[in-house]
Every structure is written in structure tokens, then in C-alpha cells.
Design a protein around this motif. Structure first.
Motif, short mmCIF file in Angstrom:
data_model
loop_
_atom_site.label_atom_id
_atom_site.label_comp_id
_atom_site.label_asym_id
_atom_site.label_seq_id
_atom_site.Cartn_x
_atom_site.Cartn_y
_atom_site.Cartn_z
N LEU A 1 -13.89 4.99 -14.89
CA LEU A 1 -12.64 4.46 -15.46
C LEU A 1 -11.96 5.46 -16.40
CD1 LEU A 1 -10.79 1.97 -15.64
CD2 LEU A 1 -12.18 1.20 -17.57
N GLY A 2 -12.76 6.10 -17.25
CA GLY A 2 -12.18 7.02 -18.23
C GLY A 2 -11.55 8.27 -17.63
N ARG A 3 -11.84 8.55 -16.38
CA ARG A 3 -11.28 9.75 -15.74
C ARG A 3 -10.19 9.42 -14.73
NH1 ARG A 3 -16.91 12.17 -14.51
NH2 ARG A 3 -16.10 12.34 -12.39
N LEU A 4 -9.87 8.13 -14.65
CA LEU A 4 -8.93 7.68 -13.62
C LEU A 4 -7.57 8.35 -13.76
CD1 LEU A 4 -9.29 5.56 -11.33
CD2 LEU A 4 -8.17 3.92 -12.82
N ASP A 5 -7.06 8.44 -15.00
CA ASP A 5 -5.73 9.01 -15.22
C ASP A 5 -5.65 10.45 -14.71
OD1 ASP A 5 -5.80 6.67 -16.63
OD2 ASP A 5 -4.60 7.43 -18.31
N ASP A 6 -6.73 11.20 -14.95
CA ASP A 6 -6.72 12.62 -14.57
C ASP A 6 -6.97 12.81 -13.09
OD1 ASP A 6 -6.27 13.40 -17.14
OD2 ASP A 6 -8.41 13.63 -17.63
N GLU A 7 -7.90 12.03 -12.56
CA GLU A 7 -8.39 12.34 -11.21
C GLU A 7 -7.71 11.57 -10.08
OE1 GLU A 7 -12.66 12.35 -10.98
OE2 GLU A 7 -12.83 13.45 -12.87
N ALA A 8 -7.26 10.34 -10.36
CA ALA A 8 -6.70 9.54 -9.27
C ALA A 8 -5.51 10.22 -8.59
CB ALA A 8 -6.31 8.15 -9.79
N PRO A 9 -4.59 10.81 -9.34
CA PRO A 9 -3.41 11.38 -8.66
C PRO A 9 -3.76 12.49 -7.67
CG PRO A 9 -2.99 11.11 -11.00
CD PRO A 9 -4.45 10.86 -10.79
N THR A 10 -4.84 13.22 -7.89
CA THR A 10 -5.19 14.28 -6.96
C THR A 10 -6.26 13.84 -5.95
OG1 THR A 10 -6.74 15.11 -8.61
CG2 THR A 10 -4.61 16.20 -8.49
N ALA A 11 -7.17 12.98 -6.39
CA ALA A 11 -8.28 12.62 -5.51
C ALA A 11 -7.91 11.53 -4.51
CB ALA A 11 -9.47 12.15 -6.34
N LEU A 12 -6.89 10.76 -4.81
CA LEU A 12 -6.55 9.62 -3.93
C LEU A 12 -5.16 9.78 -3.35
CD1 LEU A 12 -7.85 6.74 -6.26
CD2 LEU A 12 -9.05 7.77 -4.31
N ASP A 13 -4.96 9.13 -2.22
CA ASP A 13 -3.67 9.17 -1.52
C ASP A 13 -2.87 7.93 -1.92
OD1 ASP A 13 -1.58 9.09 0.26
OD2 ASP A 13 -2.83 9.40 2.06
N ARG A 14 -1.72 8.15 -2.54
CA ARG A 14 -0.90 7.02 -3.02
C ARG A 14 -0.38 6.15 -1.89
NH1 ARG A 14 0.62 10.58 -7.14
NH2 ARG A 14 0.58 9.66 -9.23
N ASN A 15 -0.34 6.71 -0.69
CA ASN A 15 0.27 5.98 0.42
C ASN A 15 -0.71 5.15 1.24
OD1 ASN A 15 2.89 7.06 -0.05
ND2 ASN A 15 2.09 9.01 0.70
N ARG A 16 -1.98 5.21 0.85
CA ARG A 16 -2.98 4.39 1.54
C ARG A 16 -3.54 3.36 0.56
NH1 ARG A 16 -6.85 8.80 2.77
NH2 ARG A 16 -8.32 7.12 3.19
N PRO A 17 -3.95 2.21 1.09
CA PRO A 17 -4.52 1.19 0.20
C PRO A 17 -5.73 1.72 -0.57
CG PRO A 17 -4.23 0.33 2.43
CD PRO A 17 -3.96 1.80 2.50
N VAL A 18 -5.87 1.27 -1.81
CA VAL A 18 -7.02 1.63 -2.64
C VAL A 18 -7.72 0.34 -3.07
CG1 VAL A 18 -7.83 2.90 -4.66
CG2 VAL A 18 -5.65 3.51 -3.62
N ILE A 19 -9.04 0.32 -2.95
CA ILE A 19 -9.82 -0.81 -3.45
C ILE A 19 -10.73 -0.29 -4.56
CG2 ILE A 19 -11.39 -2.70 -2.87
CD1 ILE A 19 -10.75 -2.10 0.12
N VAL A 20 -10.69 -0.94 -5.72
CA VAL A 20 -11.58 -0.53 -6.81
C VAL A 20 -12.63 -1.61 -7.03
CG1 VAL A 20 -9.89 0.91 -8.01
CG2 VAL A 20 -10.03 -1.53 -8.55
N TYR A 21 -13.79 -1.17 -7.51
CA TYR A 21 -14.84 -2.13 -7.84
C TYR A 21 -15.72 -1.55 -8.94
CZ TYR A 21 -18.42 0.62 -5.38
OH TYR A 21 -19.28 1.62 -4.99
N CYS A 22 -16.44 -2.44 -9.62
CA CYS A 22 -17.47 -1.99 -10.57
C CYS A 22 -18.73 -2.82 -10.29
CB CYS A 22 -16.99 -2.07 -12.01
SG CYS A 22 -16.37 -3.67 -12.53
N TRP A 23 -19.49 -3.20 -11.31
CA TRP A 23 -20.73 -3.93 -11.05
C TRP A 23 -20.41 -5.36 -10.64
CZ3 TRP A 23 -25.27 -3.35 -9.37
CH2 TRP A 23 -26.28 -4.29 -9.59
N ASP A 24 -19.67 -6.05 -11.50
CA ASP A 24 -19.05 -7.32 -11.12
C ASP A 24 -17.73 -7.34 -11.85
OD1 ASP A 24 -19.87 -7.86 -13.69
OD2 ASP A 24 -21.48 -9.20 -13.11
N ILE A 25 -17.29 -8.48 -12.30
CA ILE A 25 -15.94 -8.49 -12.89
C ILE A 25 -15.87 -7.80 -14.25
CG2 ILE A 25 -16.21 -10.75 -13.98
CD1 ILE A 25 -13.29 -11.28 -13.25
N ALA A 26 -17.03 -7.71 -14.94
CA ALA A 26 -17.04 -7.22 -16.33
C ALA A 26 -16.52 -5.79 -16.47
CB ALA A 26 -18.45 -7.30 -16.88
#
Lengths: 67, 154
Positions: free
Chosen positions: A42-67
């Protein structure tokens, strides 16, 4: 607004090309993660998401459970 | 954590963002495979004996006993048509009066464990609680198999 998916929808979407992201700390990803998931804590999302992920394809995020 | 991540991705310009709220816990509790260093370690779900005899509530106990023992078992799991676990018959229950129904003889609502629990954790639990076998189910109560002490003590 982000939408919720259950595990069946998730499996179909990932097969169809959706990007799957685990946002837990790296160590937890290293121990266990869902097939085809990438790790972006989570703490690296701002830096890494724009380069590591494709904005034009669906993204699904998850963690352990809802917490 | 994942709701924040999902909202943040939207704010970063991602158009189609989804959140799997059940998360890793839901995935693993359903017995689905994972990848990673723990994935190679034995877990309850992989070691549980899926060939444990099963029976229905309204069967005759004597019939179940014969069937189980012919297959080399001293136990049977009581399930419904959806494979949801209702009870357990161990050696002691199998030896009760043969003409009664399974529902009268079984141990109702046995403790169950999820498939993702590591074998070493199950071994410690079974040793500490003197359990010879435990029922492994998915999070929705469906039978995965019976885990015996000898399956995890090796």
C-alpha cells in the motif's frame, strides 16, 4: 467507485486479463499470494502503480481480508 | 487496506478498479492454491484424506460401519448432498447399536479446520488436544477430508 468482486468473479477476470495486486507487505506476499498476483504494498502504490500497472485494463486489489 | 488501495488507484486515473474484500483469507479458506514460500510447505488440505468414507444422516449405522471397515477405515464423516459436514463417526460411534440411524449415533458438529493451516500447526494442535483425527472443511463447511495424526506427525 471501486466495485467488489468475489473469488469466482476474480478468477474469471484474471483469466480474461485483469491485473491482480496484493497490497500487503512484501514479506507476506513472498509467503503466500494468489496465482498471477503482483506485489505493490500500500505504501508504495503512489510511486509504483503508474508504471507497474496498465491504466486501461481492470485492476483487482486485495489484502488479507477487509482490514 | 484494500479499500484504501482501490480508491487510491481510482484517484491515480485507473478507470476499472475492483476490490476482492474476502482477500487471501477467503481464497485460502476455500482451499484454492497459492504461490510463494509457504505454498511448498505441507498444509492440512493437501494431507487430509479425501477418500474418507462418507454417509448421510438417515443411513443405518450398521451399514455405514460395514462399508467403512471394508475400506479399511475406523471413521466416517456425515455429510449432506452438498458435502456439508454434519457429524463424525469415530470407532466408538461406529460400534454402537447397528440398527439406529447415523443421526442418533454421530458426534454432531465436530470441530473443523481450514485447508490452509500448516501441517506442523495441525500436528501440534492434535498432539496437545489428544485428537487422532480432525475434519478439514472449506470456509463454507464442505468436506475436504479427514486429517489423521499419522498424516501430520511424519
Amino acid at each position: 467507485m471501486p466495485r467488489e468482486v468475489d473469488r469466482n468473479e476474480l478468477q474469471h477476470m484474471v483469466e480474461a486479463g485483469a491485473q491482480l495486486v496484493e497490497v500487503l507487505p512484501e514479506e507476506e506476499y513472498a509467503e503466500d499470494h494468489l496465482p498471477k498476483a503482483v506485489s505493490i504494498p500500500l505504501g508504495r502504490l503512489d510511486d509504483e502503480a503508474p508504471t507497474a500497472l496498465d491504466r486501461n485494463r481492470p485492476v483487482i486489489v486485495y489484502c488479507w481480508d477487509i482490514a | 487496506m484494500s479499500p484504501r488501495a482501490a480508491w487510491r488507484l481510482e484517484s491515480l486515473g485507473f478507470v476499472e478498479v475492483y476490490e476482492y474484500r474476502g482477500g487471501k483469507l477467503d481464497w485460502m479458506a476455500a482451499g484454492l492454491p497459492t504461490e510463494g514460500t509457504n505454498a511448498k510447505r505441507p498444509r492440512a488440505g493437501g494431507l487430509a484424506r479425501a477418500d474418507v468414507p462418507t454417509c448421510r444422516l438417515d443411513e443405518r449405522l450398521g451399514d455405514v460401519r460395514n462399508r467403512a471397515r471394508e475400506q479399511g477405515w475406523d471413521a466416517a464423516v456425515v455429510i449432506n448432498s452438498e458435502r456439508v459436514v454434519f457429524g463424525l463417526l469415530r470407532a466408538k460411534e461406529l460400534d454402537l447399536e447397528a440398527d439406529q440411524q447415523v443421526s442418533q449415533a454421530m458426534r454432531p458438529a465436530p470441530s473443523t479446520f481450514r485447508p490452509y493451516v500448516l501441517a506442523e500447526e495441525m500436528a501440534a494442535y492434535m498432539r496437545d488436544h489428544e485428537r487422532v483425527s480432525v475434519v478439514i472443511t472449506t470456509s463454507d463447511g464442505r468436506l475436504v477430508g479427514l486429517l489423521r495424526q499419522e498424516d501430520v506427525s511424519g
